[in-house]
Write an enzyme that holds these catalytic residues in place. Structure first.
Site, PDB file in Angstrom:
ATOM      1  N   HIS A  58       0.860  -1.187   0.000  1.00  0.00           N
ATOM      2  CA  HIS A  58       0.000   0.000   0.000  1.00  0.00           C
ATOM      3  C   HIS A  58       0.898   1.239   0.000  1.00  0.00           C
ATOM      4  O   HIS A  58       1.632   1.474   0.962  1.00  0.00           O
ATOM      5  CB  HIS A  58      -0.912   0.001   1.226  1.00  0.00           C
ATOM      6  CG  HIS A  58      -1.873  -1.133   1.259  1.00  0.00           C
ATOM      7  ND1 HIS A  58      -3.093  -1.109   0.623  1.00  0.00           N
ATOM      8  CD2 HIS A  58      -1.775  -2.359   1.844  1.00  0.00           C
ATOM      9  CE1 HIS A  58      -3.721  -2.256   0.819  1.00  0.00           C
ATOM     10  NE2 HIS A  58      -2.939  -3.037   1.553  1.00  0.00           N
ATOM     11  N   ASN A  90      -6.440   0.712  -3.146  1.00  0.00           N
ATOM     12  CA  ASN A  90      -7.288   1.477  -2.226  1.00  0.00           C
ATOM     13  C   ASN A  90      -6.689   2.838  -1.889  1.00  0.00           C
ATOM     14  O   ASN A  90      -6.408   3.169  -0.742  1.00  0.00           O
ATOM     15  CB  ASN A  90      -7.588   0.674  -0.955  1.00  0.00           C
ATOM     16  CG  ASN A  90      -6.340   0.244  -0.192  1.00  0.00           C
ATOM     17  OD1 ASN A  90      -5.252   0.201  -0.750  1.00  0.00           O
ATOM     18  ND2 ASN A  90      -6.510  -0.064   1.081  1.00  0.00           N
ATOM     19  N   ASP A 150      -8.642  -5.137  -2.274  1.00  0.00           N
ATOM     20  CA  ASP A 150      -8.068  -5.402  -0.957  1.00  0.00           C
ATOM     21  C   ASP A 150      -8.453  -4.328   0.056  1.00  0.00           C
ATOM     22  O   ASP A 150      -8.407  -3.129  -0.228  1.00  0.00           O
ATOM     23  CB  ASP A 150      -6.545  -5.498  -1.035  1.00  0.00           C
ATOM     24  CG  ASP A 150      -5.937  -5.821   0.312  1.00  0.00           C
ATOM     25  OD1 ASP A 150      -6.277  -6.879   0.860  1.00  0.00           O
ATOM     26  OD2 ASP A 150      -5.169  -5.002   0.838  1.00  0.00           O
ATOM     27  N   HIS A 230      -3.112 -12.414   1.877  1.00  0.00           N
ATOM     28  CA  HIS A 230      -2.833 -12.565   3.317  1.00  0.00           C
ATOM     29  C   HIS A 230      -3.592 -13.711   3.999  1.00  0.00           C
ATOM     30  O   HIS A 230      -4.429 -13.488   4.883  1.00  0.00           O
ATOM     31  CB  HIS A 230      -3.053 -11.257   4.075  1.00  0.00           C
ATOM     32  CG  HIS A 230      -4.251 -10.449   3.659  1.00  0.00           C
ATOM     33  ND1 HIS A 230      -5.521 -10.979   3.539  1.00  0.00           N
ATOM     34  CD2 HIS A 230      -4.372  -9.134   3.342  1.00  0.00           C
ATOM     35  CE1 HIS A 230      -6.360 -10.031   3.184  1.00  0.00           C
ATOM     36  NE2 HIS A 230      -5.689  -8.901   3.059  1.00  0.00           N
ATOM     37  N   ASP A 303       1.988  -6.857   2.699  1.00  0.00           N
ATOM     38  CA  ASP A 303       0.803  -6.074   3.070  1.00  0.00           C
ATOM     39  C   ASP A 303       1.243  -4.819   3.819  1.00  0.00           C
ATOM     40  O   ASP A 303       0.638  -4.417   4.827  1.00  0.00           O
ATOM     41  CB  ASP A 303      -0.171  -6.891   3.904  1.00  0.00           C
ATOM     42  CG  ASP A 303      -1.548  -6.229   4.019  1.00  0.00           C
ATOM     43  OD1 ASP A 303      -1.768  -5.193   3.360  1.00  0.00           O
ATOM     44  OD2 ASP A 303      -2.399  -6.746   4.768  1.00  0.00           O
TER      45      ASP A 303
END
Length: 425
Positions: A58, A90, A150, A230, A303
């Site tokens: 991210h 996102n 996600d 994940h 992640d």
């Protein structure tokens, strides 16, 4: 371009040898190499791995540059030994159009620290109601091949089927955040003995396992490709094991924190340990480690989820879920797996590069291949100090922990992004 001669280095755990990097590629490999024009790096005691590849990062830009930017996240990745990362969708605005994924892709190219490959959203605005512009993102300059909502599950089975059918046309992948939302309403941590003792609403393992089972069946029916983000439970491992036995085209990832940290960390009420999916039990960790070793789980993915201070330094119930991961992932892998260099290279470089279709990444150093590689000192130990991290955020669960391994250098197409443990840019 610069030339570098790395002497007496172990390539993926092999015997000491020399590596000559010139014009962006590994020019020669062998003992006693000489190159008067090259900068010499003493590789004694170091291990050379193919540059790491993260399928789940991210980067927050556009929209939350207070937590991370493409540049700062790229620097954190390089410091962690990565040469390529896949940036999740996102953001704000959501990466659900060709324009947004191209923006992220160009920001990555401008930073020049790692190759940034955008992941496109499956649904418009991550709302789970209608498909995003999958074809337009695939045809864009970013050449998107993986799509994920996600942070949100594609809970509607018909919509999930249509997404799998759509991406099959160009051999794309749907990466699912497996969470049945009706089973996790208000959930704060793993559902089990610890949540009962603390009085916190639990996130049951079956909420993950049910979605994976459903999606495996849909993928098998459609004949498409599914990637499970994940994975965190022993039950999920068994669903995946059965699917792979049947030949379903499914791959899966596990995070470093799900390989090391248990739900007992929540007893501190420190929101740094709040993550989605939540930290599970020691039994789950044992199953995940075994699955990683035998290939049921294909990849270690970070992640990496940076958050601004106000989103983490607050009451547990109001804290955003997520942890930093890029700068510590290789150390956690070394701690969990030991110096199993071929396995580490497979799970953190070769396989993720293959899944993402990143040509030139995930290739062991050899004559003629792009010089995307990292050098690690496995004998070093370092204490994680949040203030010293390259990320803009500080929400690491490993603060003040002493971990094995130190990244000495990272090379992207023959140019160093990290040297002597320090970022070049």
């Amino acid at each position: 371009m610069s030339a570098y001669l790395i002497t007496s280095v172990s390539v993926v755990g092999g015997p000491p040898t020399d590596l000559l990097i010139r014009d962006g590629v590994v020019a020669e490999v062998g003992a006693g190499l000489s190159a008067p024009d090259a900068t010499v790096i003493d590789g004694t005691g170091l291990v050379a791995l193919p540059g790491l590849v993260d399928l789940h990062t991210h980067l927050r830009e556009p929209g939350r540059e207070d937590a991370e930017t493409v540049e700062s996240g790229s620097r954190a990745a390089a410091m962690g030994g990565y040469t390529a990362v896949c940036a999740m969708a996102n953001t704000s605005p959501v990466a659900d159009t060709a324009g947004v994924v191209e923006q992220v892709w160009r920001l990555g190219r401008e930073a020049g620290l790692v190759d940034v490959q955008p992941i496109g959203a499956v649904t418009v605005g991550l709302a789970g109601e209608r498909l995003a512009e999958l074809g337009a993102m695939a045809d864009s300059a970013a050449r998107v091949r993986i799509f994920s909502d996600d942070g949100h599950c594609v809970a509607d089975p018909l919509l999930m089927r249509r997404a799998l059918e759509y991406v099959k046309a160009f051999d794309g992948i749907i990466a699912q955040h497996a969470e049945e939302p009706r089973l996790t309403e208000g959930a704060q941590m793993h559902e089990g003995e610890v949540s009962t003792r603390l009085g916190l609403i639990g996130w049951p393992a079956v909420a993950e396992e049910a979605i994976i089972a459903r999606d495996v069946l849909l993928t098998e029916h459609v004949g498409s490709r599914l990637h499970v983000c994940h994975v965190s439970t022993a039950g999920s491992v068994e669903v995946l094991r059965q699917a792979k036995t049947r030949g379903v085209r499914v791959t899966a990832e596990v995070t470093p924190h799900h390989l090391l940290l248990t739900d007992e960390r929540a007893e501190s009420y420190d929101p740094v340990f709040k993550v989605n999916p939540p930290l599970r039990t020691a039994a789950d960790i044992a199953a995940l480690r075994a699955a990683l070793a035998d290939g049921v789980i294909d990849v270690i993915a970070t992640d990496h989820a940076p958050h601004a201070m106000e989103d983490k330094e607050c009451e547990w119930a109001y804290a955003r879920p997520g942890m930093l991961g890029l700068e510590t992932a290789l150390s956690i892998a070394l701690d969990v797996l030991g110096p199993e260099w071929d396995l580490i290279a497979e799970r953190m470089s070769r396989t993720p590069a293959r899944i993402a279709g990143l040509t030139g990444h995930g290739v062991d150093p050899a004559p003629g291949v792009p010089a995307n590689l990292t050098l690690i000192d496995p004998s070093a130990r370092r204490t994680i100090e949040p203030a010293e991290l390259a990320s803009r955020s500080r929400n690491t669960p490993y603060a003040r922990m002493t971990l094995p391994g130190r990244i000495v250098a990272t090379f992207l197409r023959g140019e160093p992004t990290v040297l002597d443990g320090k970022a070049i840019k």
